[in-house]
Design a protein around this motif. Structure first.
Motif, PDB file in Angstrom:
ATOM      1  N   TYR A  90      93.776  17.024  66.671  1.00 49.81           N
ATOM      2  CA  TYR A  90      94.311  17.467  65.377  1.00 49.81           C
ATOM      3  C   TYR A  90      94.176  18.972  65.250  1.00 49.81           C
ATOM      4  CZ  TYR A  90      95.162  17.814  60.348  1.00 49.81           C
ATOM      5  OH  TYR A  90      95.687  18.132  59.129  1.00 49.81           O
ATOM      6  N   VAL A  91      95.277  19.638  64.943  1.00 44.61           N
ATOM      7  CA  VAL A  91      95.288  21.059  64.596  1.00 44.61           C
ATOM      8  C   VAL A  91      96.331  21.254  63.507  1.00 44.61           C
ATOM      9  CG1 VAL A  91      95.742  23.422  65.370  1.00 44.61           C
ATOM     10  CG2 VAL A  91      94.607  21.821  66.922  1.00 44.61           C
ATOM     11  N   ASP A  92      95.940  21.906  62.409  1.00 42.86           N
ATOM     12  CA  ASP A  92      96.865  22.242  61.323  1.00 42.86           C
ATOM     13  C   ASP A  92      97.018  23.761  61.338  1.00 42.86           C
ATOM     14  OD1 ASP A  92      98.068  22.950  58.898  1.00 42.86           O
ATOM     15  OD2 ASP A  92      97.179  21.265  57.823  1.00 42.86           O
ATOM     16  N   GLU A  93      98.096  24.257  61.915  1.00 38.52           N
ATOM     17  CA  GLU A  93      98.265  25.695  62.091  1.00 38.52           C
ATOM     18  C   GLU A  93      98.281  26.445  60.765  1.00 38.52           C
ATOM     19  OE1 GLU A  93     101.536  26.690  64.574  1.00 38.52           O
ATOM     20  OE2 GLU A  93     100.824  25.514  66.284  1.00 38.52           O
ATOM     21  N   ASP A  94      98.982  25.902  59.770  1.00 40.70           N
ATOM     22  CA  ASP A  94      99.052  26.580  58.472  1.00 40.70           C
ATOM     23  C   ASP A  94      97.671  26.694  57.843  1.00 40.70           C
ATOM     24  OD1 ASP A  94     101.778  26.860  58.728  1.00 40.70           O
ATOM     25  OD2 ASP A  94     102.256  25.074  57.551  1.00 40.70           O
ATOM     26  N   LEU A  95      96.893  25.635  57.949  1.00 43.01           N
ATOM     27  CA  LEU A  95      95.540  25.651  57.402  1.00 43.01           C
ATOM     28  C   LEU A  95      94.684  26.701  58.101  1.00 43.01           C
ATOM     29  CD1 LEU A  95      93.317  24.416  55.595  1.00 43.01           C
ATOM     30  CD2 LEU A  95      92.909  22.742  57.412  1.00 43.01           C
ATOM     31  N   VAL A  96      94.788  26.790  59.419  1.00 42.96           N
ATOM     32  CA  VAL A  96      94.009  27.766  60.185  1.00 42.96           C
ATOM     33  C   VAL A  96      94.349  29.190  59.749  1.00 42.96           C
ATOM     34  CG1 VAL A  96      93.593  28.715  62.490  1.00 42.96           C
ATOM     35  CG2 VAL A  96      93.683  26.229  62.156  1.00 42.96           C
ATOM     36  N   ILE A  97      95.636  29.484  59.588  1.00 37.37           N
ATOM     37  CA  ILE A  97      96.052  30.829  59.180  1.00 37.37           C
ATOM     38  C   ILE A  97      95.557  31.144  57.771  1.00 37.37           C
ATOM     39  CG2 ILE A  97      98.014  32.322  58.673  1.00 37.37           C
ATOM     40  CD1 ILE A  97      97.472  31.910  61.648  1.00 37.37           C
ATOM     41  N   ARG A  98      95.680  30.172  56.861  1.00 36.65           N
ATOM     42  CA  ARG A  98      95.204  30.408  55.494  1.00 36.65           C
ATOM     43  C   ARG A  98      93.705  30.706  55.480  1.00 36.65           C
ATOM     44  NH1 ARG A  98      98.224  25.803  54.248  1.00 36.65           N
ATOM     45  NH2 ARG A  98      96.333  24.607  53.760  1.00 36.65           N
ATOM     46  N   ARG A  99      92.948  29.924  56.254  1.00 33.46           N
ATOM     47  CA  ARG A  99      91.501  30.136  56.297  1.00 33.46           C
ATOM     48  C   ARG A  99      91.172  31.504  56.910  1.00 33.46           C
ATOM     49  NH1 ARG A  99      89.473  24.810  56.100  1.00 33.46           N
ATOM     50  NH2 ARG A  99      90.053  24.196  53.981  1.00 33.46           N
ATOM     51  N   ALA A 100      91.894  31.887  57.940  1.00 28.40           N
ATOM     52  CA  ALA A 100      91.645  33.182  58.583  1.00 28.40           C
ATOM     53  C   ALA A 100      91.900  34.322  57.606  1.00 28.40           C
ATOM     54  CB  ALA A 100      92.524  33.320  59.823  1.00 28.40           C
ATOM     55  N   ARG A 101      92.964  34.211  56.827  1.00 32.19           N
ATOM     56  CA  ARG A 101      93.268  35.256  55.848  1.00 32.19           C
ATOM     57  C   ARG A 101      92.165  35.349  54.795  1.00 32.19           C
ATOM     58  NH1 ARG A 101      99.776  34.088  54.974  1.00 32.19           N
ATOM     59  NH2 ARG A 101     100.478  35.206  56.843  1.00 32.19           N
ATOM     60  N   GLU A 102      91.656  34.209  54.377  1.00 34.32           N
ATOM     61  CA  GLU A 102      90.559  34.218  53.418  1.00 34.32           C
ATOM     62  C   GLU A 102      89.319  34.881  54.015  1.00 34.32           C
ATOM     63  OE1 GLU A 102      90.376  33.372  50.176  1.00 34.32           O
ATOM     64  OE2 GLU A 102      92.569  33.272  50.372  1.00 34.32           O
ATOM     65  N   LEU A 103      89.049  34.610  55.292  1.00 30.58           N
ATOM     66  CA  LEU A 103      87.897  35.231  55.943  1.00 30.58           C
ATOM     67  C   LEU A 103      88.057  36.740  56.028  1.00 30.58           C
ATOM     68  CD1 LEU A 103      87.257  32.619  58.780  1.00 30.58           C
ATOM     69  CD2 LEU A 103      85.710  33.149  56.875  1.00 30.58           C
ATOM     70  N   ALA A 130      93.062  34.306  65.080  1.00 32.15           N
ATOM     71  CA  ALA A 130      93.571  32.960  64.820  1.00 32.15           C
ATOM     72  C   ALA A 130      94.980  32.778  65.380  1.00 32.15           C
ATOM     73  CB  ALA A 130      93.559  32.683  63.321  1.00 32.15           C
ATOM     74  N   ARG A 131      95.844  33.751  65.157  1.00 33.10           N
ATOM     75  CA  ARG A 131      97.223  33.635  65.639  1.00 33.10           C
ATOM     76  C   ARG A 131      97.272  33.623  67.169  1.00 33.10           C
ATOM     77  NH1 ARG A 131     101.182  33.744  61.993  1.00 33.10           N
ATOM     78  NH2 ARG A 131     100.714  34.485  59.873  1.00 33.10           N
ATOM     79  N   SER A 132      96.464  34.446  67.802  1.00 35.35           N
ATOM     80  CA  SER A 132      96.407  34.454  69.258  1.00 35.35           C
ATOM     81  C   SER A 132      95.896  33.119  69.787  1.00 35.35           C
ATOM     82  CB  SER A 132      95.499  35.598  69.725  1.00 35.35           C
ATOM     83  OG  SER A 132      95.414  35.645  71.132  1.00 35.35           O
ATOM     84  N   THR A 133      94.889  32.562  69.116  1.00 32.21           N
ATOM     85  CA  THR A 133      94.335  31.262  69.498  1.00 32.21           C
ATOM     86  C   THR A 133      95.382  30.165  69.376  1.00 32.21           C
ATOM     87  OG1 THR A 133      92.091  31.904  68.856  1.00 32.21           O
ATOM     88  CG2 THR A 133      92.584  29.548  68.901  1.00 32.21           C
ATOM     89  N   LEU A 134      96.087  30.152  68.260  1.00 29.25           N
ATOM     90  CA  LEU A 134      97.109  29.118  68.046  1.00 29.25           C
ATOM     91  C   LEU A 134      98.250  29.245  69.046  1.00 29.25           C
ATOM     92  CD1 LEU A 134      97.212  29.137  64.141  1.00 29.25           C
ATOM     93  CD2 LEU A 134      96.311  27.312  65.611  1.00 29.25           C
TER      94      LEU A 134
END
Length: 438
Positions: free
Chosen positions: A45-58, A26-30
């Protein structure tokens, strides 16, 4: 190699082996999006914080499928519960339904990481063009209406992305961006939660960087025929070379791409023969227009009647007001012709034909951003409801990708992907994009 450069298939294997975390991908993608999107403009639309939170949950969750942690873009006419769906229309600025479209729900429930919404031509139809540029040559269109999805995958800003096709909105951008795409059989994937244009034509598809990527997503959708699809040997494969009724509209590069693909397949052992479609197929492009604009009247009537109708582009006023003069008789004739040709096309396959090879676009992507390209090499196949797989062939001297498409009978999606898996290494020169001269 940076994680964002991995195909979906490569990343899936590394995530499963615990050699790559979802957060790392996710971080590399962002970071790639932050670097490239200011010039490519693929995202609405991209919400970087949301993407990182979701990745951590995964990363805390057992893998649900091979899609676990893979990065996915969603065309901005497809609903997402946690992101706005604005359809590139002033009428829907900031609109958020709070629901996932069916296709988004399938990949989310399979563990995919939705990164954001990709730019689109207004309502996936016309009017306002997407702001997106072709990542291979910024002076040219990436195609449309799935502009942002095609460019984001083509520029390695995301591994997978959803597009839609009513005329040529999915397969054409695959060709223009040098990527792989599948437009499944109409109805094989639910289009619930995507903006309706034409119930007879609208189809959800997806992009990847190789056929295996397309297959990963197809598995998640549990398409019909899983027990029937078998690996294919390229040697002896019977390929019908179909120039299609619109051959006179193909530029030199489109013609060179098709003939280059045919020669490469022959050199690898396939049996390539000319396929001339029966005469009634010549009327399918006009029939597709009748169906699309005839059904589009009902689809866009609510926007015309709403309080913000002054923000609606003239393109949609013309559709609702029937500027093309689609009569009931013309619409019924189009439906009848489509039904006749669907049966006839399916009947071509068997002992003498395994797959059809045909152009995916008229040639080089147009220069400028006022047009997303001509769908004439896609519209008839959309109306026929058949599955189509786009495969890159090479590039023109302007560094613009060129592609072709493979087509099978209705609901042969998984077998068509097996055929594409066999053909792609030959057509795409082992995934290198050589320059094609005319």
């Amino acid at each position: 190699m940076q994680p964002y450069e991995l195909t979906a298939t490569e990343a899936s294997a590394l995530i499963a082996a615990k050699e790559l975390s979802c957060e790392e991908l996710a971080r590399s993608t962002l970071a790639r999006i932050a670097e490239r999107d200011p010039i490519v403009k693929a995202w609405s639309y991209v919400d970087e914080d949301l993407v990182i939170r979701r990745a951590r949950e995964l990363d805390k969750t057992p893998a649900l499928s091979p899609l676990h942690g893979l990065t996915f873009g969603v065309k901005d006419v497809i609903e997402t519960y946690d992101m706005p769906t604005q359809q590139n229309s002033a009428l829907y600025e900031g609109h958020q339904s709070g629901q996932d479209a069916a296709c988004v729900a399938v990949v989310r429930h399979s563990g995919a990481l939705v990164v954001g919404k990709t730019d689109t031509v207004e309502f996936a139809s016309g009017g306002r063009m997407a702001a997106t540029r072709n990542p291979h040559n910024l002076a040219h269109t990436p195609g449309g209406s799935s502009s942002g999805s095609g460019a984001a995958v083509g520029d390695k800003q995301v591994q997978l992305a959803f597009g839609t096709q009513t005329g040529g909105s999915h397969i054409r951008p695959a060709a223009y961006n040098g990527i792989y795409g599948i437009k499944p059989t109409h109805g094989a994937v639910s289009r619930e939660g995507a903006k309706l244009y034409s119930a007879t034509l609208d189809t959800i598809g997806w992009y990847g960087r190789c056929v295996e990527d397309l297959q990963l997503v197809a598995d998640a959708f549990q398409l019909l025929g899983r027990d029937l699809a078998q690996p294919v040997a390229l040697k002896g494969l019977k390929v019908g070379l179909c120039r299609a009724p619109a051959w006179d509209q193909a530029d030199g590069y489109a013609r060179a791409a098709l003939m280059t693909a045919a020669r490469r397949l022959e050199a690898a052992g396939a049996i390539v023969t000319e396929l001339v479609l029966p005469e009634p197929f010549n009327g399918l492009d006009d029939a597709q227009h009748s169906v699309m604009f005839g059904e589009g009247r009902a689809a866009f009537l609510p926007e015309l009647l709403g309080p913000k109708r002054g923000l609606l582009h003239k393109h949609f006023l013309d559709i609702v007001n029937n500027a093309r003069e689609i009569t009931p008789q013309k619409l019924v004739a189009a439906y009848d012709l489509a039904a006749e040709c669907r049966r006839a096309f399916d009947g071509l396959f068997g002992a003498d034909l395994d797959v059809v090879l045909t152009p995916s676009c008229t040639g080089e992507p147009p220069e400028g951003y006022t047009s997303s390209g001509n769908p004439v090499f896609n519209a008839m196949w959309t109306l026929l409801h058949v599955p189509c797989v786009g495969i890159p062939v090479g590039k023109s001297p302007k560094n613009l990708p060129l592609g072709v498409q493979l087509i099978g009978p209705r609901f042969s999606d998984l077998q068509l992907l097996q055929i594409a898996h066999a053909c792609a290494p030959a057509i795409h020169e082992n995934n290198t994009l050589g320059t094609i001269e005319i």
